[in-house]
Write a protein that holds these residues in place. Structure first.
Motif, PDB file in Angstrom:
ATOM      1  N   LYS A   1      11.162  -8.399  -6.896  1.00 29.35           N
ATOM      2  CA  LYS A   1       9.756  -8.052  -7.078  1.00 29.35           C
ATOM      3  C   LYS A   1       8.892  -9.307  -6.966  1.00 29.35           C
ATOM      4  O   LYS A   1       9.199 -10.316  -7.597  1.00 29.35           O
ATOM      5  N   PRO A   2       7.800  -9.254  -6.219  1.00 24.19           N
ATOM      6  CA  PRO A   2       6.901 -10.407  -6.244  1.00 24.19           C
ATOM      7  C   PRO A   2       6.247 -10.558  -7.619  1.00 24.19           C
ATOM      8  O   PRO A   2       6.164  -9.607  -8.391  1.00 24.19           O
ATOM      9  N   ASP A   3       5.784 -11.780  -7.918  1.00 21.83           N
ATOM     10  CA  ASP A   3       5.105 -12.033  -9.191  1.00 21.83           C
ATOM     11  C   ASP A   3       3.654 -11.599  -9.132  1.00 21.83           C
ATOM     12  O   ASP A   3       2.992 -11.465 -10.180  1.00 21.83           O
ATOM     13  N   LEU A   4       3.170 -11.424  -7.904  1.00 21.68           N
ATOM     14  CA  LEU A   4       1.762 -11.070  -7.721  1.00 21.68           C
ATOM     15  C   LEU A   4       1.605 -10.436  -6.344  1.00 21.68           C
ATOM     16  O   LEU A   4       2.309 -10.805  -5.398  1.00 21.68           O
ATOM     17  N   CYS A   5       0.684  -9.496  -6.253  1.00 23.17           N
ATOM     18  CA  CYS A   5       0.275  -8.975  -4.942  1.00 23.17           C
ATOM     19  C   CYS A   5      -1.237  -9.135  -4.838  1.00 23.17           C
ATOM     20  O   CYS A   5      -1.965  -8.721  -5.749  1.00 23.17           O
ATOM     21  N   VAL A   6      -1.683  -9.761  -3.747  1.00 23.63           N
ATOM     22  CA  VAL A   6      -3.129  -9.851  -3.517  1.00 23.63           C
ATOM     23  C   VAL A   6      -3.446  -9.158  -2.201  1.00 23.63           C
ATOM     24  O   VAL A   6      -2.666  -9.209  -1.250  1.00 23.63           O
ATOM     25  N   SER A   7      -4.598  -8.512  -2.170  1.00 23.55           N
ATOM     26  CA  SER A   7      -4.983  -7.715  -1.007  1.00 23.55           C
ATOM     27  C   SER A   7      -6.407  -8.094  -0.610  1.00 23.55           C
ATOM     28  O   SER A   7      -7.283  -8.229  -1.448  1.00 23.55           O
ATOM     29  N   GLY A   8      -6.604  -8.321   0.688  1.00 21.70           N
ATOM     30  CA  GLY A   8      -7.930  -8.710   1.187  1.00 21.70           C
ATOM     31  C   GLY A   8      -7.830  -9.988   2.004  1.00 21.70           C
ATOM     32  O   GLY A   8      -6.794 -10.255   2.571  1.00 21.70           O
ATOM     33  N   VAL A   9      -8.824 -10.816   1.986  1.00 18.67           N
ATOM     34  CA  VAL A   9     -10.163 -10.538   1.501  1.00 18.67           C
ATOM     35  C   VAL A   9     -10.778  -9.520   2.451  1.00 18.67           C
ATOM     36  O   VAL A   9     -10.867  -9.773   3.661  1.00 18.67           O
ATOM     37  N   ASN A  10     -11.219  -8.404   1.883  1.00 20.55           N
ATOM     38  CA  ASN A  10     -11.789  -7.349   2.707  1.00 20.55           C
ATOM     39  C   ASN A  10     -13.133  -7.771   3.287  1.00 20.55           C
ATOM     40  O   ASN A  10     -13.951  -8.368   2.593  1.00 20.55           O
ATOM     41  N   HIS A  11     -13.330  -7.419   4.560  1.00 13.97           N
ATOM     42  CA  HIS A  11     -14.634  -7.637   5.198  1.00 13.97           C
ATOM     43  C   HIS A  11     -15.525  -6.455   4.831  1.00 13.97           C
ATOM     44  O   HIS A  11     -15.535  -5.431   5.521  1.00 13.97           O
ATOM     45  N   GLY A  12     -16.228  -6.551   3.719  1.00 14.49           N
ATOM     46  CA  GLY A  12     -17.099  -5.465   3.266  1.00 14.49           C
ATOM     47  C   GLY A  12     -16.790  -5.101   1.820  1.00 14.49           C
ATOM     48  O   GLY A  12     -15.721  -5.415   1.295  1.00 14.49           O
ATOM     49  N   SER A  13     -17.722  -4.411   1.203  1.00 17.42           N
ATOM     50  CA  SER A  13     -17.643  -4.098  -0.224  1.00 17.42           C
ATOM     51  C   SER A  13     -16.577  -3.065  -0.565  1.00 17.42           C
ATOM     52  O   SER A  13     -16.366  -2.106   0.180  1.00 17.42           O
ATOM     53  N   ASN A  14     -15.914  -3.258  -1.684  1.00 19.43           N
ATOM     54  CA  ASN A  14     -15.071  -2.223  -2.275  1.00 19.43           C
ATOM     55  C   ASN A  14     -15.480  -1.949  -3.715  1.00 19.43           C
ATOM     56  O   ASN A  14     -14.656  -1.594  -4.557  1.00 19.43           O
ATOM     57  N   SER A  15     -16.762  -2.120  -3.981  1.00 22.59           N
ATOM     58  CA  SER A  15     -17.271  -1.880  -5.330  1.00 22.59           C
ATOM     59  C   SER A  15     -17.453  -0.379  -5.566  1.00 22.59           C
ATOM     60  O   SER A  15     -17.401   0.427  -4.646  1.00 22.59           O
TER      61      SER A  15
ATOM     62  N   SER B   1     -12.728  -8.595  -2.142  1.00 22.61           N
ATOM     63  CA  SER B   1     -13.600  -8.126  -1.065  1.00 22.61           C
ATOM     64  C   SER B   1     -14.886  -8.943  -1.063  1.00 22.61           C
ATOM     65  O   SER B   1     -15.383  -9.337  -2.117  1.00 22.61           O
ATOM     66  N   LEU B   2     -15.413  -9.159   0.137  1.00 22.50           N
ATOM     67  CA  LEU B   2     -16.677  -9.882   0.302  1.00 22.50           C
ATOM     68  C   LEU B   2     -17.710  -8.929   0.905  1.00 22.50           C
ATOM     69  O   LEU B   2     -17.397  -8.217   1.867  1.00 22.50           O
TER      70      LEU B   2
END
Lengths: 256, 256
Positions: free
Chosen positions: B91-105, B132-133
């Protein structure tokens, strides 16, 4: 409600699936029915929406006595969006989705096209219910669950589903006599653990099939999994505020 | 943590997107990085998973100094599943996703492939963050947000993201000087109201493009939309229990 309610029906198994036909036949007794459903199977599409491609909409006639039926080339969520944004002149009084061939209990709510369509309607302020039967078969028997669908739907229209809540209703694979009733539940904490079936194409290229095993880690007797295992129809009130409100305070103490 | 953490990086804009390249460059300074990301743009795919089709996986080399990079033919959620089920030994210790081009708020969390990938990791017990940015441009500038990503990620590894919680981090489109800091928020209550652009193909067939307008109905000052509008980075702790717990009691009184 004096006037007949306008009911939008959709699903994720496709517009010709026996599950949606069963649902339509119940809804025809309750209100004016309009069907907007995918023209092909869209299981596991979650809340996917078509933004990098176009959509087509074809008026079809499968069952008689309906306002209209449309087959849409998109996802279940697309179906609800195009129904509200393009087809209907007014908001429907209810949106029902399903009856899904297979379970949408516990974490499946997130993967399910059926439930995502219901949630999309809920997000637009329309009372919505997703129905699923724990039987994947195309020939699954939906006849005996029709009276339950009727009763749940009528009660939802009479009492009013709370604002920003959508019902996720799952039926156990049992006969009418064996079904003990409806339990209002929380979503069980369960996950899918994946394995992959690796194969080689005739052209020598590796490819994979996703396989998964459903693991219910939740021993609670107030969950949908417990209800279904014990002969009940499960009803989970679902919302779309995904905030973990109780963690906000502790994370506020972090040095960010 | 004495040992270098193993970090899984994914996104929904595709493996070659500048946003994921920026994220990889930050993660390389924190741990051992493995990339499994879609081979094409998968925006708006939500929690879709590929069950009616096969998946391919291609080992690619885009950046140096990584454990490995894989381009997957599937959705963002497929990428996480195949990373955990097929590629990684642990198992990874962390998963990061992105940086998305556009809002995910706000409600975008439900439509977002970027956040769905992070949620999928969280559902498998892996601490996960989606970044996301608020800039849809392919040429968006990610350079100035790298120190913020670094700080949030290090603090998350140090303090530990609460169990069953995933972070949804959105950056306003502002310079470093203008950014006032990080606010821990709740998801604003907002919706997309759709209109459809109807066109005729050269072959005379009608088709539609989905267009939407984002409507924020939420005036609260504790929301992600408020934070982003007021110069802050928003961090929403997100969970995947979609039960509306407070409605259970009232619905229990219904005649179902």
């Amino acid at each position: 409600m004096m006037q007949k309610p306008l009911i939008l029906v959709t699903n994720d198994d496709g517009i010709t699936a026996p599950g949606i036909r069963a649902l339509i036949s119940v809804m025809k007794e309750i209100g004016d029915v309009i069907v907007v459903a995918p023209d092909s199977a869209q299981s596991g599409m979650g809340h996917a929406v078509t933004i990098n491609n176009t959509l087509t909409l074809e008026k079809v006639m499968i069952d008689e006595g309906l306002e209209a039926e449309y087959a849409c080339s998109g996802t279940p969520v697309d179906c609800v969006k195009i129904a509200l944004g393009q087809i209907l002149d007014r908001k429907p009084d209810l949106c029902v989705s399903g009856v899904n061939h297979g379970s949408n209990s516990s974490i499946n709510v997130i993967y399910s096209g059926t439930m995502s369509a219901a949630l999309e309607a809920g997000m637009s302020g329309i009372p919505a219910i997703g129905f699923s039967l724990l039987d994947f078969s195309w020939n699954a028997d939906f006849e005996h669950i029709k009276p339950f669908i009727m009763k749940i739907t009528r009660e939802a229209l009479n009492k009013g589903i709370p604002a920003d809540v959508v019902f996720n209703v799952n039926f156990p694979r049992l006969s009418s006599d064996e079904i003990k009733g409806v339990k209002v539940c929380r979503q069980a904490k369960a996950t899918w653990v994946e394995t992959f079936d690796k194969r080689i194409s005739p052209h020598g290229k590796e490819y994979y099939w996703l396989k998964g095993e459903f693991i219910n880690q939740d021993k609670g007797e107030d969950t949908d999994e417990w209800a279904l295992d014990n002969g009940y129809i499960s009803l989970v009130p679902v919302h779309f505020d995904m905030t973990s409100h109780h963690s906000i305070k502790s994370i506020n103490a972090w040095d960010l």
